[in-house]
Motif scaffolding. Structure first.
Motif, short mmCIF file in Angstrom:
data_model
loop_
_atom_site.label_atom_id
_atom_site.label_comp_id
_atom_site.label_asym_id
_atom_site.label_seq_id
_atom_site.Cartn_x
_atom_site.Cartn_y
_atom_site.Cartn_z
N GLY A 192 0.94 -1.09 0.14
CA GLY A 192 -0.06 0.06 -0.02
C GLY A 192 0.77 1.50 -0.16
N LEU A 193 0.24 2.39 -0.08
CA LEU A 193 0.89 3.54 -0.04
C LEU A 193 1.95 3.95 1.06
CD1 LEU A 193 0.88 6.49 -1.38
CD2 LEU A 193 -0.82 7.26 -0.10
N LEU A 194 1.56 3.32 2.11
CA LEU A 194 2.60 3.50 3.29
C LEU A 194 3.30 2.49 3.59
CD1 LEU A 194 -0.16 5.43 5.89
CD2 LEU A 194 1.47 6.44 4.29
N SER A 195 3.39 1.62 2.86
CA SER A 195 3.99 0.22 3.10
C SER A 195 5.68 0.68 3.17
CB SER A 195 3.98 -0.79 1.96
OG SER A 195 4.72 -1.94 2.25
N PRO A 196 6.57 0.10 3.60
CA PRO A 196 7.93 0.19 3.67
C PRO A 196 8.47 -0.59 2.52
CG PRO A 196 7.28 -1.39 5.41
CD PRO A 196 6.22 -0.52 5.19
N PHE A 197 7.68 -1.45 2.36
CA PHE A 197 8.24 -2.26 0.78
C PHE A 197 8.02 -1.78 -0.60
CE2 PHE A 197 7.48 -5.64 4.35
CZ PHE A 197 8.84 -5.77 4.45
#
Length: 175
Positions: free
Chosen positions: A91-96
């Protein structure tokens, strides 16, 4: 342990890996190229200050796995090898987000750190759809369960249930 230490006090019947980078990670290749070997120690110090372990990072490159680890760590006859991979879309806030994009470009579907291609080893038992690499090792699930519960959403991946089912699979295999 199985191929190098060769335990004698017990018999290893199987090894099951879940999203393990058997062929290395294109993201590790990218970081090594981008940062450069001379600046790598500085990056490690920064990551360690953030509480992240870095000791194995260079050993996750595709070159290291292909030329060093895998040739020195062959499968052992009589041991059954199983593997699972995972496919997640961060998603938008994922560290990946960045690592997923880099791996996707080189090897296709992945969990943010390990591609399905790299995770495949021995008898491939299937692809987990949705969980990130951290979900698979149950680092983020507790927080996700709480947040999704508050929002009235259902969490689709339960790491504990998955590993219990994995135990059932091994029992069905006679292991």
């Amino acid at each position: 342990m199985i191929s190098r230490l060769r335990p004698t006090g017990f018999k290893v019947l199987s090894l099951t890996t879940v999203s393990s980078p058997h062929q290395g990670s294109p993201f590790a290749d990218y970081v090594i190229r981008f940062v450069g070997e001379k600046r790598l120690p500085k990056l490690y110090r920064i990551l360690e200050r953030m509480g992240l372990e870095t000791g194995a990072f260079e050993q996750l490159t595709t070159e290291f796995m292909r030329n060093n680890f895998n040739p020195k760590t062959p499968d052992v006859e009589g041991v059954k090898y199983f593997s699972y991979g995972a496919s997640a879309y961060p998603g938008l806030l994922s560290p990946f987000r960045t690592s997923h994009r880099i791996i996707q470009h080189v090897e296709g579907d992945n969990d943010g750190l390990v591609s399905i291609k790299s995770a495949s080893h021995g008898i491939y038992k299937g692809t987990l759809i949705g969980p990130s690499h951290l979900d698979i090792i149950n680092w983020t699930n507790r927080l996700k369960w709480i947040i999704k519960g508050i929002l009235g959403q259902q969490n689709k991946f339960n790491a504990i249930a998955f590993y219990l089912a994995l135990s059932d699979m091994l029992a069905e295999e006679g292991l």
